[in-house]
Each structure stands twice: as C-alpha cells, then as structure tokens.
Design a protein around this motif. Structure first.
Motif, PDB file in Angstrom:
ATOM      1  N   UNK A   1      10.617 -52.847 -45.152  1.00  0.00           N
ATOM      2  CA  UNK A   1      11.032 -53.636 -46.296  1.00  0.00           C
ATOM      3  C   UNK A   1      10.444 -55.044 -46.276  1.00  0.00           C
ATOM      4  N   UNK A   2       9.648 -55.357 -45.255  1.00  0.00           N
ATOM      5  CA  UNK A   2       9.025 -56.676 -45.145  1.00  0.00           C
ATOM      6  C   UNK A   2       7.560 -56.486 -44.774  1.00  0.00           C
ATOM      7  N   UNK A   3       6.690 -57.375 -45.231  1.00  0.00           N
ATOM      8  CA  UNK A   3       5.272 -57.255 -44.866  1.00  0.00           C
ATOM      9  C   UNK A   3       5.049 -57.619 -43.403  1.00  0.00           C
ATOM     10  N   UNK A   4       3.974 -57.086 -42.832  1.00  0.00           N
ATOM     11  CA  UNK A   4       3.616 -57.438 -41.468  1.00  0.00           C
ATOM     12  C   UNK A   4       3.225 -58.910 -41.393  1.00  0.00           C
TER      13      UNK A   4
ATOM     14  N   UNK B   1      12.284 -55.761 -34.758  1.00  0.00           N
ATOM     15  CA  UNK B   1      10.912 -56.135 -35.077  1.00  0.00           C
ATOM     16  C   UNK B   1      10.024 -55.664 -33.930  1.00  0.00           C
ATOM     17  N   UNK B   2       8.874 -55.130 -34.238  1.00  0.00           N
ATOM     18  CA  UNK B   2       7.952 -54.613 -33.209  1.00  0.00           C
ATOM     19  C   UNK B   2       6.761 -55.549 -33.074  1.00  0.00           C
ATOM     20  N   UNK B   3       6.439 -55.928 -31.843  1.00  0.00           N
ATOM     21  CA  UNK B   3       5.242 -56.715 -31.567  1.00  0.00           C
ATOM     22  C   UNK B   3       4.101 -55.746 -31.294  1.00  0.00           C
TER      23      UNK B   3
ATOM     24  N   UNK C   1       7.866 -54.866 -39.102  1.00  0.00           N
ATOM     25  CA  UNK C   1       9.266 -54.557 -39.378  1.00  0.00           C
ATOM     26  C   UNK C   1       9.369 -53.046 -39.610  1.00  0.00           C
ATOM     27  N   UNK C   2      10.013 -52.319 -38.685  1.00  0.00           N
ATOM     28  CA  UNK C   2      10.025 -50.847 -38.762  1.00  0.00           C
ATOM     29  C   UNK C   2      10.609 -50.308 -40.054  1.00  0.00           C
TER      30      UNK C   2
ATOM     31  N   UNK D   1       9.892 -54.201 -28.526  1.00  0.00           N
ATOM     32  CA  UNK D   1      10.752 -54.266 -29.709  1.00  0.00           C
ATOM     33  C   UNK D   1      11.721 -55.428 -29.554  1.00  0.00           C
ATOM     34  N   UNK D   2      11.731 -56.305 -30.542  1.00  0.00           N
ATOM     35  CA  UNK D   2      12.611 -57.467 -30.531  1.00  0.00           C
ATOM     36  C   UNK D   2      13.823 -57.177 -31.404  1.00  0.00           C
TER      37      UNK D   2
END
Length: 251
Positions: free
Chosen positions: A9-12, A87-89, A5-6, A79-80
């Motif tokens: 604020x959220x964990x991978x 969100x980045x894969x 999450x670029x 990038x989703x």
C-alpha cells in the motif's frame, strides 16, 4: 538499498547514503502514519559500510520479530517492525532466483537474515548527573540534544531548550554546537557556541552533565598524563629538601 512495504500500500523507498528519520512527524524523511508510530520512531544511517538503525529509548521496534533498542546494524533481508507495521530492507539490485539443489527448507533465506548485530559506536556520552546518571548514549552519527520529543537525546527539563545542542563525530573529535539554547552548552566548564570535544571532556547542557568517551579507552588524570621528566624534577627537589633538613638537624 531500499525499504519495501510488504502490504503493497506504499511505494518503495530507495535509500541513498545519508540519515533517514522514520516517524509520523510531517518533517520525517519516511513518514509512517500508522497507529503507535511516534513522531521520531527510529533513524537509519546509510553509509558505504551498510545500514545502521538507532532506536530511541521507549520506542517499540522489532528486527526479524525480536525487540531491539539502541544502535544496531542491518543487512538486506531484515524485516523491521515499527509498532504493527512491517518493512523489509532489501538490496536495490534486481533480485535473481538462484536454484539451490538439495535445499532442506523453504525459509533458508529467513534463517540467513541477520537477527541483531550490536555496533560499537565511535563515541558515547556517559551521564554524570540527573536521571541520565550512569547511562551511556551511543554517538555514531549526528545527535541532537534537547527537550523536544524527537530529540536524539531527550532531556525533559524546562531548563533545557527544545533544540539545545548538536554533536557530530568527526574523526578523533566531536563537533559540539549550541543551537541557540537559553541556558547554554558548556565544555569543560566554559560556555561555548561551537567547539571540538575529545575523549574525556565533560559536556554540560545547562546543569545536565555528561562525559564524552571512546569505548575501551581509559580517561587519564593530569598526574597520569604528566611528562616523566616533570615527575623526576619534583622527586629531585624533594630529595634536596630532605637532605638539607637532615644536615641542619645533625649540627
């Protein structure tokens, strides 16, 4: 593979080889509670060959800022966009900066990211009745059919149970399971609880009819599938009857 999450604020989220459901539902594998996120917004199928994403009809999903739907393949760096969230894969391996002498622009990595790669599914369900008539639904991984909002194939009819049936590809066949529906799941006109379906079979959820197809293969009729010897036997019999009739008429 992992989801990053670029905004930070959220964990991978590390990704193992299995199915991940992304959405706002409490039971989602990756809970995303941002504005505009549906209970089941999309699914990621992680396998040995890579990552595939299935986007249900009506969901707002972008891949590298382009709208997508249905089933597509993803690659590291994509990038989703789920509603307004990005969100980045990424590859789970540590990132290494590799200097590239003579690079012409700084966003070459973005240019190399895959935009949209359609994937040919192993099977599809082709609608034969109702609002789904003429539409095809890819069947790449396990697919739940029902009236519920988070069903993979949603049929919003009171006669269809919330969780009506499940289809799971297995080699050249599809495992068809009824999930305790009130009005039944039918395979070629016979009500089933659990059965194997193949290319050309008709599947019915109450009155909603579908045909299981393998893309690129034709559905043979019974006449087309009859052995050549049987056709010759019928032809010989017809010739004998005609010869006998001609004999009696000539007398």
């Amino acid at each position: 593979m992992k989801l990053v999450f670029p905004d930070g604020d959220r964990p991978q989220v590390p990704l193992a080889q299995r199915l991940y459901r992304l959405g706002s539902a409490p039971g989602a594998d990756v809970i995303v509670d941002s504005d505009g996120i549906e209970p089941l917004h999309c699914e990621l199928q992680v396998g040995a060959q890579g990552v595939q994403m299935r986007v249900p009809a009506g969901r707002r999903v972008l891949v590298n800022e382009r709208p997508v739907d249905g089933l597509i393949a993803l690659r590291p760096g994509d990038t989703l966009g789920l509603a307004d969230l990005r969100i980045r894969l990424m590859d789970a391996a540590p990132e290494r900066a590799v200097p590239t002498p003579g690079a012409r622009d700084a966003d070459a990595g973005i240019r190399n990211a895959t935009m949209v790669r359609p994937v040919t599914p192993r099977f599809v369900l082709r609608g034969l009745s109702g609002d789904h008539f003429g539409r095809s639904f890819p069947l790449q991984a396990s697919l739940t059919v029902g009236r519920a909002q988070d069903a993979g194939l949603r049929i919003p009819l009171d006669s269809v149970s919330r969780q009506h049936a499940r289809l799971t590809p297995a080699g050249d066949e599809v495992l068809l399971e009824d999930l305790g529906s009130a009005n039944g799941t039918w395979l070629n006109g016979k009500r089933i609880t659990r059965a194997q379906a193949v290319h050309g079979d008709e599947i019915r959820f109450d009155t909603q009819r579908f045909q299981l197809l393998v893309p690129g293969q034709q559905v043979r009729t019974k006449a087309e599938g009859a052995p050549a010897s049987s056709r010759w036997q019928w032809l010989a019999a017809a010739l004998l009857v005609a010869a006998g009739l001609a004999y009696w008429l000539s007398r």
